[in-house]
Design an enzyme around this catalytic site. Sequence first.
Site, mmCIF file in Angstrom:
data_model
loop_
_atom_site.group_PDB
_atom_site.id
_atom_site.type_symbol
_atom_site.label_atom_id
_atom_site.label_comp_id
_atom_site.label_asym_id
_atom_site.label_seq_id
_atom_site.Cartn_x
_atom_site.Cartn_y
_atom_site.Cartn_z
ATOM 1 C CE LYS A 1 -3.727 2.149 2.446
ATOM 2 N NZ LYS A 1 -4.624 2.222 3.642
ATOM 3 C CD GLU B 1 5.939 -3.648 3.676
ATOM 4 O OE1 GLU B 1 5.364 -4.522 4.430
ATOM 5 O OE2 GLU B 1 6.232 -2.661 4.467
ATOM 6 C CB SER C 1 -11.373 7.304 -3.321
ATOM 7 O OG SER C 1 -10.329 7.817 -2.808
ATOM 8 C CE LYS D 1 -6.048 1.789 -0.239
ATOM 9 N NZ LYS D 1 -6.430 1.985 0.971
HETATM 10 C C1 PBG Z 1 -7.388 3.033 5.550
HETATM 11 C C2 PBG Z 1 -7.681 2.920 4.091
HETATM 12 C C3 PBG Z 1 -7.367 3.932 3.026
HETATM 13 C C4 PBG Z 1 -8.163 3.358 1.849
HETATM 14 C C5 PBG Z 1 -8.498 2.100 2.343
HETATM 15 N N1 PBG Z 1 -8.190 1.987 3.447
HETATM 16 C C6 PBG Z 1 -7.063 5.326 3.143
HETATM 17 C C7 PBG Z 1 -5.698 5.690 3.720
HETATM 18 O O1 PBG Z 1 -4.493 4.878 3.846
HETATM 19 O O2 PBG Z 1 -5.454 6.802 3.904
HETATM 20 C C8 PBG Z 1 -8.283 4.036 0.570
HETATM 21 C C9 PBG Z 1 -9.281 3.665 -0.495
HETATM 22 C C10 PBG Z 1 -9.456 4.653 -1.300
HETATM 23 O O3 PBG Z 1 -8.759 5.662 -1.476
HETATM 24 O O4 PBG Z 1 -10.546 4.327 -2.342
HETATM 25 N N2 PBG Z 1 -6.185 2.607 5.968
HETATM 26 ZN ZN ZN Z 2 -5.722 3.440 8.013
#
Ligand code: PBG
Ligand code: ZN
Length: 338
Positions: free
Chosen positions: A203, A241, A282, A256
């Site tokens: 991530k 990771e 998003s 992600k």
């Molecule tokens: C929480 C989380 C996030 C997303 C999924 N789980 C946001 C972040 O890490 O700030 C992002 C999902 C998206 O942008 O659609 N850790």
């Molecule tokens: Zn989080």
Amino acid sequence: MSHSLIHRPRRLRRTAAIRRMVRETLVQPADLIYPLFVVPGENIRKPVTSMPGVAQLSVDQAIHAARHARELELGGIILFGIPEVKDPTGTDARNPGGIIQQAIRRIKTELPDLYVMADTCYCEYTDHGHCGILTAAHAAAMHRDVDNDATLEILGQAAVSYGEAGVDMVAPSGMMDGMVAAIRQALDHNGHSGLPILSYAVKYASAYYGPFREAAESSPAFGDRRTYQMDPANRREAMREAELDVAEGADMLMVKPGLAYLDVLRELRDRLQHPLAVYNVSGEYAMVKAAAALGWIDEERVVLENMTAFKRAGADLILTYHALDVARLLHNGGTGDP
Ligand code: PBG
Ligand code: ZN
């Protein structure tokens, strides 16, 4: 006059029928996971401005959305809880009567066959918006950071309470070192050895999460997430990771965001045997929606092309806000021709 070319790949592209026959990648409803944002209250549908078509939903409304997901035969849904009250340690995330536990319970009661995942992270539950407990305040308050090992403890507790509520899979997204092992151990010691873990293993600290933070009310109150989420420049680190999470017992791994990281997804696919998920985040959704609203792109085709790209790059599962739309398209005789 026709040249005597032996190799004419265009022979296999002449009609829709032959294109369909030789198509290498198919998107199916079962590949799609639909994210839902659940808030306390009744009869609430609060639109998320930067994500047209997405809203924060009270549990009763989330059940409607979940029913659509079931009817359209999606792979499942993933829940994000936004509690009434946030505090420094995110208590609601491990409260048996917390918002996400209520949502899991009620959705699984109404729709027992729908596969329900729970995002397992603290940023939606803490008042400072970081993904765990903070280290003690220093004289220089700027140096406050997430306390890795203290956070592992409460991540395990949250995962167990989601298990007790009846969730089908937990998906830790906080990028804490050792989070998969800690959650595995907590689940196993509490009678949930059969509950699988989808780790957000890779991530990145991405600007593409902007609209989500409006939806989940989870923007960090200070600083950013760069001490736990990955540097977008790093590919080898992603392999490390992923290997660690495999060693810790992750059942599936996630990459992600999606579109800007297809190379990472492909490399993981080539190296690992585990099922892989990708999060079409998003900001990716917002860009497509914005351009479509302006009439600058054909939304259906762009979305299907993106879904196909995720699968071609090696994803088995796609978490996407477009899930219901894509499934509807596929059910309505969509050829999958992107
Ligand atoms: C929480 C989380 C996030 C997303 C999924 N789980 C946001 C972040 O890490 O700030 C992002 C999902 C998206 O942008 O659609 N850790
Ligand atoms: Zn989080």
